[in-house]
Scaffold this active site. Structure first.
Site, PDB file in Angstrom:
ATOM      1  N   LYS A 240       0.888  -1.223   0.123  1.00  0.00           N
ATOM      2  CA  LYS A 240      -0.026  -0.010   0.105  1.00  0.00           C
ATOM      3  C   LYS A 240       0.795   1.237   0.121  1.00  0.00           C
ATOM      4  O   LYS A 240       1.778   1.142   0.618  1.00  0.00           O
ATOM      5  CB  LYS A 240      -0.935   0.036   1.303  1.00  0.00           C
TER       6      LYS A 240
ATOM      7  N   SER B 147      -9.695   1.587   2.535  1.00  0.00           N
ATOM      8  CA  SER B 147      -8.813   2.170   1.749  1.00  0.00           C
ATOM      9  C   SER B 147      -7.960   1.513   1.103  1.00  0.00           C
ATOM     10  O   SER B 147      -7.196   2.287   0.145  1.00  0.00           O
ATOM     11  CB  SER B 147      -8.391   3.483   2.646  1.00  0.00           C
TER      12      SER B 147
ATOM     13  N   SER C 272     -10.196  -0.820   6.821  1.00  0.00           N
ATOM     14  CA  SER C 272      -9.499  -0.798   5.471  1.00  0.00           C
ATOM     15  C   SER C 272      -8.918  -1.990   4.991  1.00  0.00           C
ATOM     16  O   SER C 272      -8.186  -2.081   3.561  1.00  0.00           O
ATOM     17  CB  SER C 272      -8.633   0.373   5.504  1.00  0.00           C
TER      18      SER C 272
HETATM   19  N1  GLN Z   1     -13.355   3.868   6.176  1.00  0.00           N
HETATM   20  C1  GLN Z   1     -12.769   4.215   7.072  1.00  0.00           C
HETATM   21  C2  GLN Z   1     -12.221   5.684   6.960  1.00  0.00           C
HETATM   22  O1  GLN Z   1     -12.610   6.503   6.052  1.00  0.00           O
HETATM   23  C3  GLN Z   1     -11.311   3.449   7.684  1.00  0.00           C
HETATM   24  C4  GLN Z   1     -10.363   3.707   6.879  1.00  0.00           C
HETATM   25  C5  GLN Z   1      -9.107   2.848   7.186  1.00  0.00           C
HETATM   26  O2  GLN Z   1      -9.293   1.813   7.968  1.00  0.00           O
HETATM   27  N2  GLN Z   1      -8.140   3.491   6.823  1.00  0.00           N
HETATM   28  O3  GLN Z   1     -11.666   6.185   8.163  1.00  0.00           O
END
Ligand code: GLN
Length: 474
Positions: free
Chosen positions: A79, A152, A176
């Site tokens: 990532k 994400s 994410s």
């Molecule tokens: N979807 C969640 C957010 O927008 C989690 C994102 C994540 O785990 N990095 O914060």
């Protein structure tokens, strides 16, 4: 023989028995990347030359008769919020468009024998659930190109599901890793907070962030966990607890295991198809000798609100460093204040700015007690829910997401709706616990469904065992 769709453990076998070379394997992956990357868009940077040179070194090592480790020579994606020395690390943000880290994240160092195919797309600074918040492009779900892969870590996940990497690393602050894994039909594991070093992970919300593997099966997941877990003196929040060999938990046996079904996760708002699939998983476990116990995690309904105060508050603080001076892009202005304002206005995307504003609001004098402090207290109650539940059960079973992958553009107009994607995953981050998403079938539209197993702190091993057992029934 196509190689890009195999697991790491299968490929390891082929490499060590010299049925294939690392060079062939790498070439096969890049052929496939060339064929599908235009459609999927999993990557922000592709490291072809480096990968090719690396494969050659590994083949030389094998031909000298030297042993290779389990993930050596296996193609992976990382990532783009995980620092890779000499390779751009953008967090999918314009503010880090040209940022080349001078050092490696600990996890990347630990995986240095695997072959890096590229840096994976993501929501900008890991804020989002669809990869649509990338400042560069949206990643498409390999199962249905009109749909999101989740986020994400959508690029990392689509790479594994789409045959563009054998395994990958994502980060999980509120879901994410697990949410995109469930959308793309692969395994995604968020370890216990502190299990994996965050050194070199660009911080979003430091008390919640955790790096973890995205793989095609549970065996590969155990192998990657073996490689990345453990104390790191560069991250004072990493735990000194000993790391078991997770491959020892690859045993198909759940007899006597107590698995809890929390009633708050089976409510209106969860797609009936998902609910049915997850209840069937519970039945399967029961047939295999586990005991299913209904339980309650009473503060679940406050988890989203709590998360969306704590995570933005930490993000607002962490993102202060992008000031046009310390890192990344600078947009000039008449004086220093104007320069900083211009830089942040132009180079941060809309969702990142929204989080910075929410976070600073929640932390500001007068509101701190009402929002941030209260959120911390509720977080403790959520943690306590889990501690109480784990008095009676070994694992907790829930859906990973309330719905299967949605269409690109379907949720972007309504941030709150997007935030609700995390309803089943954020409590786990707030409590610092380990959790995995495992595929358990498809919807009538042929979209993958995942179920989540949550474990006690530092008890990744029991999760692996139960996940492996389920996988074995398929
Ligand atoms: N979807 C969640 C957010 O927008 C989690 C994102 C994540 O785990 N990095 O914060």
């Amino acid at each position: 023989m196509s190689l890009y769709d195999k697991t790491a453990h299968e490929l390891h076998e082929l490499l060590t028995t010299k049925k294939i070379s690392a060079a062939e394997l790498t070439a096969d992956i890049f052929n496939h990347v060339d064929a599908v990357e235009d459609k999927i868009g999993a990557y922000l940077t592709i490291t072809r030359d480096k990968a090719t040179a690396h494969a050659k070194l590994i083949d030389e090592k094998i031909s000298r008769g030297e042993k290779i480790s389990a993930l050596e020579g296996i193609p992976c994606a990382i990532k783009d919020n995980i620092c890779t020395k000499g390779i751009k690390t953008t967090c999918a943000s314009k503010i880090l468009e040209n940022f080349v880290p001078p050092y490696d994240a600990t996890v990347y160092k630990k995986l240095s024998s695997s072959i890096l195919i590229g840096k994976a797309n993501m929501d900008e600074f890991a804020m989002g659930s669809s990869t649509e918040n990338s400042a560069y492009h949206t990643t498409h779900n390999p199962h249905d190109l009109e749909r999101v892969p989740g986020g994400s870590s959508g690029g990392s996940t689509a790479a594994v599901a789409g045959g563009e990497a054998i395994f990958s690393l994502g980060s999980d602050t509120g879901g994410s890793i697990r949410q995109p894994a469930s959308f793309c039909g692969v395994v995604g594991f968020k370890p216990t907070y502190g299990r994996v070093s965050r050194y070199g992970l660009v911080a979003f919300a430091s008390s919640l962030d955790q790096i973890g593997p995205i793989t095609r099966d549970v065996t590969d997941c155990a192998l990657v966990l073996n490689a990345i877990c453990g104390h790191d003196e560069m991250d004072s929040t990493s735990t000194a607890a000993p790391v078991p060999d997770f491959t020892k938990s690859l045993i198909a046996d759940v007899k006597g295991l107590k698995i809890g079904l929390p009633k708050e996760y089976f409510v209106k708002g969860i797609d009936p198809e998902i609910e049915t699939a997850v209840r069937n998983v519970a039945k399967k476990y029961e047939q295999l000798g586990a005991e299913i116990i209904e339980l309650s995690l009473p503060h679940t309904e406050y988890a989203i609100a709590t998360y969306y105060i704590i995570a933005p508050a930490e993000a607002a603080t962490n993102l202060e460093r992008y000031d046009g001076v310390s890192y990344g892009a600078r947009v000039d202005g008449a004086d220093v204040v104007e320069m900083m304002t211009n830089t942040r206005t132009e180079k941060f995307g809309a969702e990142v700015k929204r989080r910075i504003m929410i976070g600073n609001y929640a932390l500001s004098a007068g509101y701190y007690d009402a929002y941030y402090l209260k959120a911390l207290k509720v977080r403790t109650l959520i943690q306590k829910d889990f501690i109480d539940a784990f008095e009676n059960v070994d694992l907790i079973l829930t859906p990973t997401t309330p719905n299967a992958a949605f269409k690109i553009g379907e949720m972007t107009a309504d941030p709150l709706k997007m935030y609700l994607q995390d309803i089943c995953t954020v409590p786990v981050n707030l409590a610092g616990l380990p959790g995995v998403s495992i595929p358990c079938g498809v919807t009538k539209n042929n979209l993958p469904i995942g179920f989540q197993l949550i474990g006690k702190a530092l008890d990744e091993a029991t999760i692996i065992k139960a996940a492996f057992t389920y996988e074995n029934t398929l």
